[in-house]
Motif scaffolding. Structure first.
Motif, PDB file in Angstrom:
ATOM      1  N   UNK A 155       0.837  -1.201   0.000  1.00 27.23           N
ATOM      2  CA  UNK A 155       0.000   0.000   0.000  1.00 27.23           C
ATOM      3  C   UNK A 155       0.870   1.249   0.000  1.00 27.23           C
ATOM      4  N   UNK A 156       1.911   1.254   0.848  1.00 27.27           N
ATOM      5  CA  UNK A 156       2.834   2.398   0.881  1.00 27.27           C
ATOM      6  C   UNK A 156       3.576   2.531  -0.439  1.00 27.27           C
ATOM      7  N   UNK A 157       3.903   1.408  -1.077  1.00 28.84           N
ATOM      8  CA  UNK A 157       4.635   1.416  -2.339  1.00 28.84           C
ATOM      9  C   UNK A 157       3.844   2.128  -3.434  1.00 28.84           C
ATOM     10  N   UNK A 158       2.550   1.835  -3.538  1.00 29.14           N
ATOM     11  CA  UNK A 158       1.706   2.485  -4.549  1.00 29.14           C
ATOM     12  C   UNK A 158       1.640   3.977  -4.283  1.00 29.14           C
ATOM     13  N   UNK A 159       1.537   4.369  -3.026  1.00 32.36           N
ATOM     14  CA  UNK A 159       1.476   5.791  -2.678  1.00 32.36           C
ATOM     15  C   UNK A 159       2.789   6.495  -3.000  1.00 32.36           C
ATOM     16  N   UNK A 160       3.919   5.818  -2.753  1.00 28.53           N
ATOM     17  CA  UNK A 160       5.225   6.415  -3.075  1.00 28.53           C
ATOM     18  C   UNK A 160       5.381   6.603  -4.580  1.00 28.53           C
ATOM     19  N   UNK A 218       0.484  -2.990  -6.895  1.00 24.53           N
ATOM     20  CA  UNK A 218       0.652  -2.210  -8.124  1.00 24.53           C
ATOM     21  C   UNK A 218       0.268  -3.032  -9.352  1.00 24.53           C
ATOM     22  N   UNK A 219       0.564  -4.334  -9.330  1.00 19.58           N
ATOM     23  CA  UNK A 219       0.168  -5.220 -10.431  1.00 19.58           C
ATOM     24  C   UNK A 219      -1.359  -5.244 -10.587  1.00 19.58           C
ATOM     25  N   UNK A 220      -2.070  -5.346  -9.463  1.00 20.37           N
ATOM     26  CA  UNK A 220      -3.536  -5.357  -9.500  1.00 20.37           C
ATOM     27  C   UNK A 220      -4.074  -4.032 -10.021  1.00 20.37           C
ATOM     28  N   UNK A 252     -10.886  -3.813  -4.808  1.00 17.57           N
ATOM     29  CA  UNK A 252     -10.190  -3.480  -3.544  1.00 17.57           C
ATOM     30  C   UNK A 252      -8.939  -4.338  -3.378  1.00 17.57           C
ATOM     31  N   UNK A 253      -7.802  -3.842  -3.832  1.00 17.88           N
ATOM     32  CA  UNK A 253      -6.589  -4.658  -3.803  1.00 17.88           C
ATOM     33  C   UNK A 253      -6.127  -4.997  -2.395  1.00 17.88           C
TER      34      UNK A 253
END
Length: 450
Positions: A32-37, A250-252, A261-262
């Motif tokens: 979740x943090x990765x997608x936000x970054x 991120x893949x989803x 809702x990933x």
């Protein structure tokens, strides 16, 4: 002293449960943090964005394990309470400083190293202190404590998504600092019942003196061939282990957009991981000796297979099923680490054996996700990254298959040695008896003459 099997130990258990949950809840929610970054620091001109961003979460998880051998030494020297409190304080500083950066590069140090090292120093004493208070109930207590990780992994992704959408990434990191502050307070509950090395040496000589290097770093565990194979096979299997945790969200998002809702996938991983720990931990009690290793072989086989199936899932429900199976066998792999270590090296060396293994595990866990990110940047999709992520677990599982056979051969050799020793002792006893008889006879004859 004999463990009290309760009393203040229940408070210690709750503190250790919070520690397990806070540390690995944040680490496992890194997707979740990765997608936000990516969204915050991303630029259309940066062709290696996913590769560079993946290093943040990857470094963080890798450093938690990389520091384990060092933490074992400090815990032996200074005790659980001091190490846990200082570790939580360092982790709090690292997480708080991460909320003030303006580019991705400083996060490598603040989040990837400083925060992760603090987590490592806070986490390992929470496992050691349980042995001070429990012996007969240690299995039950360990099960409850490790359930904290699953509980936080299940709930934290949804909380993070709400917080990030409401107050942005930086304020979300500041909210997570509350978890670390509670962890800091929890460390003070680790009242030691067994004196550490510093107290022992100080009590004897008035001032602390470091013990011999051989006692600090016990490399004798590497003389055990079956342990060496284990220490090779486990890291070999983990090159692809952490890839889904970092890149699956991120893949989803790339494949299904915002219509699904990933976070549900992390929910599935967390729930079935907790179930797997309870089920396979109990199953392992009925499997004799080093044959427990076959459970890890099966775990790596299914984890590798599930990783390869992720790109083939064109329906979100299929991804949910994949994550359910992956979490189940992830729990199996984790819960039998300590029992296998006891079987291979014995109770006396098990602490350092686990510490060395966790340190070796840190390298592939750190390298795997950035390589997957580089493949995504170069090829435009995650398909090849997930296919390749499934190969190392299969290779590592194949290596582990040799351990039961090697371990049995070692045990046969060890059984043969005492037999030879007993025979030698009996021969020496017979010789001493003969000598004593020959010396006693002249004395008796002399007495009779007198």
């Amino acid at each position: 002293p004999e463990p009290p099997e309760g009393g203040w130990g229940w408070v210690v258990m709750l503190a250790a449960m919070w520690c397990n949950g806070a540390v690995f809840g944040i680490q496992n929610s890194c997707g979740v943090l990765f997608v936000s970054m990516l969204r915050l620091f991303g630029s259309s001109d940066d062709k290696q964005l996913v590769f560079k961003t993946a290093w943040v979460s990857s470094l963080s998880m890798g450093m938690v394990f990389f520091c384990s051998p060092i933490v074992s030494i400090f815990t032996d020297l200074f005790g659980c309470r001091k190490v846990a409190v200082i570790g939580a304080a360092v982790g709090l500083v690292g997480l708080l400083s991460s909320s003030f950066v303006s580019t991705i590069e400083p996060l490598y140090f603040t989040y990837g190293i400083l925060f992760a090292c603090g987590c490592s120093f806070a986490y390992q004493p929470s496992l050691v202190i349980l042995g001070h208070y429990f012996k007969k109930r240690l299995g039950l207590v360990n099960g409850i404590v490790t359930a904290g990780s699953s509980l936080f992994t299940v709930s934290l992704p949804f909380l993070l998504r709400v917080l990030i959408d409401s107050v942005d990434l930086f304020n979300t990191l500041r909210v997570l600092c509350i978890l670390m502050f509670v962890l800091f307070l929890a460390g003070f509950t680790y009242k030691p019942l067994v004196p550490n090395t510093k107290d022992k040496e100080g009590g004897k000589k008035g001032k602390f003196k470091l013990p011999p290097a051989k006692k600090i770093c016990n490399f004798s565990v590497f003389k055990v061939l079956s342990y060496r194979i284990w220490a090779l096979g486990i890291p070999a299997a983990l090159f692809g282990y952490f890839v889904p945790y970092v890149h699956l969200m991120n893949h989803v998002k790339e494949r299904f957009g915002d219509s699904v809702p990933e976070e549900v996938l992390l929910l599935c991983l967390g729930i079935t991981s907790g179930v797997g720990r309870l089920i396979f931990g109990r199953v392992a009690d009925y499997i004799p000796g080093a044959k427990k290793i076959y459970l890890q072989v099966a775990s790596f086989f299914f984890i590798g297979l599930m990783s390869m199936m992720i790109p083939l899932c064109n329906v979100f429900g299929a991804l949910v099923a994949v994550c359910l199976f992956m979490g189940l066998f992830d729990g199996c792999f984790i819960c039998i680490m300590a029992p296998i270590a006891f079987e291979l090296v014995g109770a006396q060396d098990v602490s350092q054996a686990i510490g060395f293994l966790l340190g070796l595990m840190s390298v592939p866990m750190t390298v795997g996700p950035p390589i997957a990110g580089l493949l995504r940047d170069r090829l435009g999709t995650y398909n090849e990254a997930f296919y390749l992520a499934g190969v190392p677990p299969l290779i590592g599982g194949a290596i582990l298959c040799f351990i039961p056979w090697v371990h049995e051969r070692q045990k046969l050799k060890e059984r043969a040695k005492p037999v030879d020793g007993e025979t030698t002792e009996k021969m020496l006893e017979n010789e001493s008896t003969l000598v004593s008889d020959t010396t006693e006879k002249p004395v008796k004859e002399l007495d009779s003459d007198v």
